[in-house]
Enzyme design. Sequence first.
Site, PDB file in Angstrom:
ATOM      1  N   HIS A 149      -7.887  11.695  -2.329  1.00 36.27           N
ATOM      2  CA  HIS A 149      -7.439  10.395  -2.842  1.00 36.27           C
ATOM      3  C   HIS A 149      -7.123  10.557  -4.321  1.00 36.27           C
ATOM      4  O   HIS A 149      -7.897  11.176  -5.049  1.00 36.27           O
ATOM      5  CB  HIS A 149      -8.548   9.365  -2.633  1.00 36.27           C
ATOM      6  CG  HIS A 149      -8.103   7.941  -2.790  1.00 36.27           C
ATOM      7  ND1 HIS A 149      -7.743   7.417  -4.009  1.00 36.27           N
ATOM      8  CD2 HIS A 149      -7.953   6.942  -1.892  1.00 36.27           C
ATOM      9  CE1 HIS A 149      -7.400   6.140  -3.835  1.00 36.27           C
ATOM     10  NE2 HIS A 149      -7.514   5.835  -2.559  1.00 36.27           N
ATOM     11  N   PHE A 186       0.847  -1.188   0.000  1.00 37.63           N
ATOM     12  CA  PHE A 186       0.000   0.000   0.000  1.00 37.63           C
ATOM     13  C   PHE A 186       0.879   1.234   0.000  1.00 37.63           C
ATOM     14  O   PHE A 186       2.042   1.182   0.396  1.00 37.63           O
ATOM     15  CB  PHE A 186      -0.927  -0.001   1.229  1.00 37.63           C
ATOM     16  CG  PHE A 186      -2.391   0.046   0.866  1.00 37.63           C
ATOM     17  CD1 PHE A 186      -3.001  -1.031   0.261  1.00 37.63           C
ATOM     18  CD2 PHE A 186      -3.160   1.175   1.131  1.00 37.63           C
ATOM     19  CE1 PHE A 186      -4.345  -0.986  -0.074  1.00 37.63           C
ATOM     20  CE2 PHE A 186      -4.505   1.220   0.801  1.00 37.63           C
ATOM     21  CZ  PHE A 186      -5.108   0.142   0.200  1.00 37.63           C
ATOM     22  N   GLN A 239      -7.700  14.973   3.183  1.00 36.00           N
ATOM     23  CA  GLN A 239      -7.045  14.070   2.233  1.00 36.00           C
ATOM     24  C   GLN A 239      -7.814  13.977   0.919  1.00 36.00           C
ATOM     25  O   GLN A 239      -9.028  13.761   0.914  1.00 36.00           O
ATOM     26  CB  GLN A 239      -6.925  12.674   2.828  1.00 36.00           C
ATOM     27  CG  GLN A 239      -6.250  11.685   1.888  1.00 36.00           C
ATOM     28  CD  GLN A 239      -5.703  10.473   2.623  1.00 36.00           C
ATOM     29  OE1 GLN A 239      -6.450   9.577   2.985  1.00 36.00           O
ATOM     30  NE2 GLN A 239      -4.414  10.465   2.865  1.00 36.00           N
ATOM     31  N   ARG A 285      -2.660  10.937   6.103  1.00 32.91           N
ATOM     32  CA  ARG A 285      -2.856   9.566   6.538  1.00 32.91           C
ATOM     33  C   ARG A 285      -2.373   8.601   5.466  1.00 32.91           C
ATOM     34  O   ARG A 285      -2.595   8.828   4.278  1.00 32.91           O
ATOM     35  CB  ARG A 285      -4.338   9.313   6.800  1.00 32.91           C
ATOM     36  CG  ARG A 285      -4.665   7.885   7.144  1.00 32.91           C
ATOM     37  CD  ARG A 285      -6.136   7.706   7.439  1.00 32.91           C
ATOM     38  NE  ARG A 285      -7.000   7.837   6.295  1.00 32.91           N
ATOM     39  CZ  ARG A 285      -7.226   6.868   5.398  1.00 32.91           C
ATOM     40  NH1 ARG A 285      -6.630   5.695   5.515  1.00 32.91           N
ATOM     41  NH2 ARG A 285      -8.040   7.072   4.383  1.00 32.91           N
ATOM     42  N   ARG A 324      -0.578   9.576  -0.583  1.00 29.99           N
ATOM     43  CA  ARG A 324      -1.705  10.141  -1.325  1.00 29.99           C
ATOM     44  C   ARG A 324      -1.574  11.628  -1.586  1.00 29.99           C
ATOM     45  O   ARG A 324      -1.968  12.109  -2.648  1.00 29.99           O
ATOM     46  CB  ARG A 324      -3.005   9.859  -0.562  1.00 29.99           C
ATOM     47  CG  ARG A 324      -3.358   8.401  -0.577  1.00 29.99           C
ATOM     48  CD  ARG A 324      -4.560   8.087   0.272  1.00 29.99           C
ATOM     49  NE  ARG A 324      -4.900   6.673   0.154  1.00 29.99           N
ATOM     50  CZ  ARG A 324      -5.829   6.063   0.884  1.00 29.99           C
ATOM     51  NH1 ARG A 324      -6.501   6.737   1.798  1.00 29.99           N
ATOM     52  NH2 ARG A 324      -6.077   4.789   0.701  1.00 29.99           N
TER      53      ARG A 324
END
Lengths: 569, 249
Positions: free
Chosen positions: A233, A117, A231, A380, A277
């Site tokens: 994405h 990830f 955030q 994050r 991200r």
Amino acid sequence: MDRATYDVVVVGGGAAGLRAAIAAAEANPAASIAIVSKVYPMRSHTVSAEGGTAAVLRDYDSFDLHCFDTIKGSDYLADQDAVEFFVSKCPEEIVQLEHWGCPWSRDPDGRVSQRAFGGMSVKRTVFAADKVGFHILHALFQTTMKFDNIHRLDEFFVTDLIREGNAAAGVTALDMRGGELVRITSKAVVLATGGCGRIYEFTTNGFIKTGDGMALAYRAGVALKDMEFVQFHPTALPGTGILITEAARGEGGYLINKDGERFLKRYVPEKMELGPRDILSRSIMSEIREGRAFDGPYGHYIGLDLRHLGEGTINTKLPMVRELAEKYVGIDPVNELIPVRPGQHYIMGGVATNARGETSVPGLYAVGETACVSINGANRLGSNSLSECLVFGTSTGRAVAEYVRKKDWPSGAAAKEAVLAEEARIYDGFLKRERGSETVAGVRKEMQQLMERDVGIYRTEAGLREACARLVSLRERFAGIGIADKERVFNTELTTVLELDYMLEVATAIAHSALGREESRGAHSRTDFPKRDDARFLNHTLAFRADGAPRIEYLPVTITRWQPAARVY
Amino acid sequence: MAEREVVFRVHRYRPESDRGPTYQDYRVPIRDDTVVLDALNHIKDTLDPTLTFRWSCRMGICGSCGMNVNGTPVLTCGVFVKDLRGGVVTVDPMANFPVLKDLVVEFDDFMRKLQGVKPFLIRKEDAPLSAGEYRQTPEQVEAYRQQSMCINCMLCYSACPVYSRTDHFLGPAASAIAYRYIKDSRDEGADERLGRISTKTGIWECTFVGECSVVCPKDVDPAAAIQSLKVLASMRHMRRILMPKSASR
């Protein structure tokens, strides 16, 4: 009217709320726990999480490495003591979920599989194909049915906290089916309502993600921490905002511009598609700005290329990606590029808590995306948020179980007053209002476009000042919204107005927090202050609700073993 | 993208003012990528804010937005208007449930039935967490994977002709979930569950019409699960007759 009395009220039935409810029910079997949710719990937005949940399970990995990845990912804004606690507790949560039936994907030897990830140094992300949130949510929800002391109030929309003295003493809520306003008294309240993505126009979040718990705590005087860190994405479907999981890149997918080039080599050459991200989303925006993106009916986009993975891997590891791409954009990722662009996805900030979920109000707790402990800092890492819901769900559930053991029952006097006040505010104030000059959809859309434009991936002082000013005028226009539906049963026009009320609170905290932070760190990218500034801003932002603009304070970050360093991938 | 107008004939029922259900027509601009849920949101946001329905994820996984469109139970977020036949799109609440308002139904009956099948792992003894995960091979996961995909959207109950007559019938989704746990190699609750669902109020009324599996948006195939449950329940019954001493196993 008095609905009922419980030791603990958990507001929200997603992963964090359910995990907290189960932990409290186990830790204190004599306590009664109520899950109060505006939707049936299995509709909660956890259901849309796709890629996985992180934990150190194998010899090739270590707690220190998971800590370091998380702290570096956070651009050194995470509290390192909280990260160390979090990382050490992730493995047992994975095993616990497994013991509760979660169908994790397995290796041939029967052990739980792990995948790569973004921002994680090694394969650390546990998964159940690419429907991880769905499986975690249903496993937790169905497991709550084992417990006689867990009760559910499905489709109860919480309108306010009840306080007795300074302490939390329950909530007022609209019983949507019964069509009445009720008081639910309790010794403690846990806020677990998830994020606030619907503040933005282009978001992966479901319609129900309106920041309810954040606004409730904010109104009760609790600080919202680090709200400027939103955030985006990198890979959402243009038009709908449907999420295409990071696992698509974890399994080896490429990001491609219109020249067929893996453009990330110019931005994150070491990590490429497995970069964090915030950086990937900015890299995509740079490609768009420099004319190297594709052009489509919903603006510019870039391509997510899975073709080289082959149909077998796509079907076993990424079936939902294929399903979503085929259904919503009519392309088969086995043969074609998936169009993607960055979209709002998560908020690192939230209700200021410690690792036990405690806020500054006695008996008031927050957990999950609603809360900010903080382990996520300024950015994050993908697959840390489900783990966060589980780890802090457990610690919060145990803490609240302990708290109610010693706490006396509230007298109920405050609850009676609260319900009268809420009836006046909601039934007399909102519902009896004649047709107004504004509609909820109109004001909401303007807020979403404003946040997208001025409080989005890139920010400037001028834009943020404009946003702060226009949020004040939107708040004035909010007062002119009329409600056509006068019925009390299942009045979703009324609840969307109350949701907009919550979103305007949270949006204001975000915009002012962003204006105050004159640096670029993680997901907060100020084009007028392009560098990270540790001398001034190695601090958490605390936004307190006040008359007029929120009051902003700062709190130093807790550093244990990892000194801030340049964040290069 | 080209737009055209389509008439949506939508079921209305206002419990505090209507004596019975009615239909209301709305003209909605449609593009090739407009799904039925988009059209309902267009109505709610610009034409009639009183129209009431549930939705959230708009990506086919939360299960909120099930309705009967032109008579067929569907997730409205996954049906493109351009794919529908006929000039008018009729939207009704799911069948076989009490209607609360407009397109919103109440299905507490399913929630009770779900709880009734004990939808969680049952073990004689829980291993401590320190012992790690229960091992399960990919093949063992595959044995229950299909039925673990149920999103509780209720389309199968809306389609089920047996549930429409006999609401004590356990029904497709709850049966599929029972089967999912029974087929899980980690579970030891098969006997207990089969005992519960092989009563009169359980699975026997299913006549294998199979509509549930046709409308299921996640290919859970509850019809097949119910037939398998019948076989397992019959075997359990035979075992109890032939080997009463071992019946508790």
